[in-house]
Design a protein around this motif. Sequence first.
Motif, short mmCIF file in Angstrom:
data_model
loop_
_atom_site.label_atom_id
_atom_site.label_comp_id
_atom_site.label_asym_id
_atom_site.label_seq_id
_atom_site.Cartn_x
_atom_site.Cartn_y
_atom_site.Cartn_z
N PHE A 15 0.77 -1.28 0.10
CA PHE A 15 0.00 -0.07 -0.09
C PHE A 15 0.92 1.28 0.00
N SER A 16 2.35 1.19 0.01
CA SER A 16 3.07 2.61 0.13
C SER A 16 3.03 3.18 -1.28
N CYS A 17 2.62 2.60 -2.13
CA CYS A 17 2.59 3.53 -3.54
C CYS A 17 1.32 3.81 -3.79
N SER A 18 0.17 3.58 -2.96
CA SER A 18 -1.09 3.72 -3.36
C SER A 18 -1.64 5.35 -3.99
N SER A 19 -2.10 5.01 -4.82
CA SER A 19 -2.58 6.19 -5.61
C SER A 19 -3.73 7.25 -4.94
N THR A 20 -3.64 8.49 -4.85
CA THR A 20 -4.45 9.22 -4.47
C THR A 20 -6.04 9.75 -5.67
N LYS A 21 -5.43 9.03 -6.70
CA LYS A 21 -6.53 9.43 -7.67
C LYS A 21 -7.85 8.72 -7.59
N GLU A 22 -8.99 9.27 -7.89
CA GLU A 22 -10.13 8.90 -7.75
C GLU A 22 -10.22 7.34 -8.62
N VAL A 23 -11.10 6.36 -8.17
CA VAL A 23 -11.43 5.00 -8.91
C VAL A 23 -11.98 5.38 -10.12
N SER A 24 -11.53 4.50 -11.03
CA SER A 24 -11.86 4.89 -12.60
C SER A 24 -13.47 4.74 -12.89
N LYS A 25 -13.94 5.28 -13.89
CA LYS A 25 -15.20 5.16 -14.33
C LYS A 25 -15.56 4.22 -15.38
N ASN A 26 -14.31 3.40 -15.60
CA ASN A 26 -14.64 2.40 -16.76
C ASN A 26 -15.16 2.73 -18.07
N THR A 27 -14.66 3.64 -18.62
CA THR A 27 -14.96 4.36 -19.86
C THR A 27 -14.44 2.97 -21.02
N PRO A 28 -15.25 2.89 -21.85
CA PRO A 28 -15.15 1.93 -23.07
C PRO A 28 -13.92 2.40 -23.87
N GLN A 29 -13.17 1.54 -24.57
CA GLN A 29 -11.93 2.00 -25.29
C GLN A 29 -12.47 1.64 -26.68
N ILE A 30 -11.70 2.48 -27.69
CA ILE A 30 -12.20 2.30 -29.06
C ILE A 30 -10.72 1.72 -29.73
N LEU A 31 -11.03 0.66 -30.47
CA LEU A 31 -10.15 0.01 -31.11
C LEU A 31 -9.87 0.65 -32.52
N ARG A 32 -8.43 1.31 -33.04
CA ARG A 32 -8.07 1.53 -34.30
C ARG A 32 -8.09 0.28 -35.24
N SER A 64 -9.93 -10.78 -19.97
CA SER A 64 -8.68 -11.35 -20.19
C SER A 64 -7.86 -10.85 -21.36
N GLU A 65 -8.15 -9.48 -21.37
CA GLU A 65 -7.34 -8.62 -22.37
C GLU A 65 -6.55 -7.57 -21.77
N GLY A 66 -6.09 -7.72 -20.56
CA GLY A 66 -5.63 -6.57 -19.81
C GLY A 66 -4.10 -6.36 -20.41
N PRO A 67 -3.28 -7.42 -20.50
CA PRO A 67 -1.84 -7.18 -21.25
C PRO A 67 -2.04 -6.86 -22.69
N LEU A 68 -3.08 -7.50 -23.31
CA LEU A 68 -3.33 -6.89 -24.71
C LEU A 68 -3.51 -5.59 -24.88
N ASN A 69 -4.40 -4.96 -23.95
CA ASN A 69 -4.80 -3.86 -23.91
C ASN A 69 -3.57 -2.66 -23.51
N GLU A 70 -2.86 -3.22 -22.70
CA GLU A 70 -1.49 -2.46 -22.55
C GLU A 70 -0.70 -2.16 -23.75
N ARG A 71 -0.58 -3.30 -24.55
CA ARG A 71 0.10 -3.13 -25.73
C ARG A 71 -0.56 -2.37 -26.88
N ARG A 72 -1.83 -2.54 -26.62
CA ARG A 72 -2.82 -1.67 -27.71
C ARG A 72 -2.52 -0.36 -27.45
N PHE A 73 -2.50 0.36 -26.18
CA PHE A 73 -2.13 1.63 -25.92
C PHE A 73 -0.75 2.03 -26.31
#
Length: 146
Positions: A15-32, A64-73
Amino acid sequence: MNKHLLALGILVCFFSCSSTKEVSKNTPQILRNNNSFLITEVSTDKTYGLSPKNPVEVGGVKDSEGPLNERRFLNALAGPNGEEITYFRSGSCCSIKSDNDPYGFGAVMLDNYRVTWMNSKDTVSIYINMYDSGTLKAPVGFTIKK
């Protein structure tokens, strides 16, 4: 006694690196395309993606697309003058708050990628959250791949 101290030490580190940012709103991503997200703007926030307290939120872990989404970004980014970038995942770090924690603790770890391009003097760390999904932008110092 030693087990309790070890458990306490792990919790403090987690928990030492814990973010102060608000929790995400789960915005949908758009694929190119299947390998890249559509990103339309560069952030003006100098911490966006470049600080563990303000990570890029690509989402996808629920599908099950977390790592794939990282690469997509990352595949949607270019260097400051449009250069092709290269990147590698340097590991996980930094616990942040998330309602999307699959284990129910309310916190998840970020992935850290090291990014560089031709004639770059150094690599840049980009922090990515695959549990939450927010509006995607290129971090300051990057451009968007054409």
